[in-house]
Design an enzyme around this catalytic site. Sequence first.
Site, PDB file in Angstrom:
ATOM      1  N   PRO A  84       0.551  -1.009  -0.144  1.00 59.60           N
ATOM      2  CA  PRO A  84       0.267   0.061   0.062  1.00 59.60           C
ATOM      3  C   PRO A  84       0.671   1.089  -0.173  1.00 59.60           C
ATOM      4  O   PRO A  84       1.938   1.312   0.753  1.00 59.60           O
ATOM      5  CB  PRO A  84      -0.916  -0.116   1.301  1.00 59.60           C
ATOM      6  CG  PRO A  84      -0.377  -1.831   1.783  1.00 59.60           C
ATOM      7  CD  PRO A  84       0.430  -2.491   0.930  1.00 59.60           C
ATOM      8  N   GLY A  88       3.955   4.224   5.191  1.00 55.20           N
ATOM      9  CA  GLY A  88       4.892   4.187   6.279  1.00 55.20           C
ATOM     10  C   GLY A  88       5.463   2.634   5.534  1.00 55.20           C
ATOM     11  O   GLY A  88       5.998   2.296   6.378  1.00 55.20           O
ATOM     12  N   LEU A  89       5.037   1.890   4.602  1.00 57.57           N
ATOM     13  CA  LEU A  89       5.773   0.826   4.155  1.00 57.57           C
ATOM     14  C   LEU A  89       6.765   0.783   3.054  1.00 57.57           C
ATOM     15  O   LEU A  89       7.130  -0.542   2.659  1.00 57.57           O
ATOM     16  CB  LEU A  89       4.583  -0.467   4.433  1.00 57.57           C
ATOM     17  CG  LEU A  89       3.114  -0.552   5.159  1.00 57.57           C
ATOM     18  CD1 LEU A  89       2.302  -1.308   4.119  1.00 57.57           C
ATOM     19  CD2 LEU A  89       4.225  -1.097   6.276  1.00 57.57           C
ATOM     20  N   GLY A  90       7.210   1.857   2.947  1.00 54.64           N
ATOM     21  CA  GLY A  90       8.354   1.928   2.219  1.00 54.64           C
ATOM     22  C   GLY A  90       8.018   1.869   0.704  1.00 54.64           C
ATOM     23  O   GLY A  90       8.815   0.716  -0.347  1.00 54.64           O
ATOM     24  N   SER A  91       6.312   1.525  -0.147  1.00 52.46           N
ATOM     25  CA  SER A  91       6.637   1.673  -1.081  1.00 52.46           C
ATOM     26  C   SER A  91       7.264   2.517  -2.027  1.00 52.46           C
ATOM     27  O   SER A  91       8.007   1.674  -3.281  1.00 52.46           O
ATOM     28  CB  SER A  91       5.065   1.585  -1.282  1.00 52.46           C
ATOM     29  OG  SER A  91       4.514   2.925  -2.422  1.00 52.46           O
ATOM     30  N   SER A  92       7.602   3.169  -2.470  1.00 53.35           N
ATOM     31  CA  SER A  92       7.699   4.297  -3.136  1.00 53.35           C
ATOM     32  C   SER A  92       9.848   3.842  -3.019  1.00 53.35           C
ATOM     33  O   SER A  92      10.081   4.008  -4.062  1.00 53.35           O
ATOM     34  CB  SER A  92       8.446   5.725  -2.695  1.00 53.35           C
ATOM     35  OG  SER A  92       8.759   6.119  -1.284  1.00 53.35           O
ATOM     36  N   ASP A 135      14.530   2.818   3.960  1.00 52.18           N
ATOM     37  CA  ASP A 135      14.022   2.523   3.294  1.00 52.18           C
ATOM     38  C   ASP A 135      14.896   1.612   1.817  1.00 52.18           C
ATOM     39  O   ASP A 135      14.714   0.489   1.513  1.00 52.18           O
ATOM     40  CB  ASP A 135      12.878   3.095   2.508  1.00 52.18           C
ATOM     41  CG  ASP A 135      11.894   3.862   3.404  1.00 52.18           C
ATOM     42  OD1 ASP A 135      11.671   3.307   5.048  1.00 52.18           O
ATOM     43  OD2 ASP A 135      10.765   4.213   3.655  1.00 52.18           O
TER      44      ASP A 135
END
Length: 306
Positions: A84, A88-92, A135
């Site tokens: 998602p 805050g889950l480091g997607s980028s 990240d």
Amino acid sequence: MRAATASAPGKIILFGEHFVVHGNPAIASAINLRASVEVVEAEGGVISLEGFIGDNPASSAASYLVKKLGYNRGLRLRISSQIPQSVGLGSSAAIAVASAAATLQLIGRKLDHRLLLEAAHEGEKVAHYTPSGIDTSIAVFGGAGVYTRSEGYKKIDMGLEELLVINTGRPRRTGDLVRKVREFGENNPGKFGEILDEAAGIVDEALRALREPDLEIIGRLMNRNQELLRMVGVSSEEIEEVIGECLRLGACGAKLTGAGGGGCVIAVADRDQMDKISRKLCERCQVMRVGLMAEGVRIEPRPGSP
Ligand code: PMV
């Protein structure tokens, strides 16, 4: 047309987000949700991303490499991701790293970690204000580890294998929250210094507890880390509500993960309590039982290739 695909994992920060931007250590782990980027050679010198307009981590990372390595063809990128976005889950970072890896593969260069980090850092700047680099390191190397700006990423052994990630559903911009913490530090230098010292102590203690793993100690340290994050102004009503609910339902500890201001909460609990918390919270939030220490960046086989 030549093409390549690579994938990279998302991450959670267990301890020390934000404080890591100011030189402190943080502990993070790759998670078993991945982003993939397919890169296809194209006519002309243009780098385009399907369904995406403007600056974005995937095309910035690819552009950086194309310029640096003197590649003169265009590229067409396509992203597919299980992570998602903006929570805050480091997607980028995962997208930037996967894009850089696929670009290197297409150009015929080996996956040089330093180059991947460099290119992904350029991609991350699109979403972040002053990215610490945590990240992108996790997305490249995977596993779990301690990160400091001065020494980079060092892998650790961790007995903790899974935890709950609860998405409050409120997206936010990492850069805005990083700026907010910087302002807190500038306005309250003495207090901020004390907070940084305590946060570093939490990381030290957590390293032992995570190795065991001792859920009670991990939980207590997470709760204290959350108090420090609240003090610097990056918690939110949604985060506090979800944490309160997790603790009421028997979690050993819970905190925001990543930049905060919304985004995701992580919680540790034993297996039975995890089920109970998931069942209850999934009525109003996205709840994921997430595996830790996932593999770092990798090249994916192309359809039809042996
Ligand atoms: O919310 P995320 O996944 O972008 O996490 C950012 C982590 C911070 O410590 C807040 C910023 C950073 O660059 O380390």
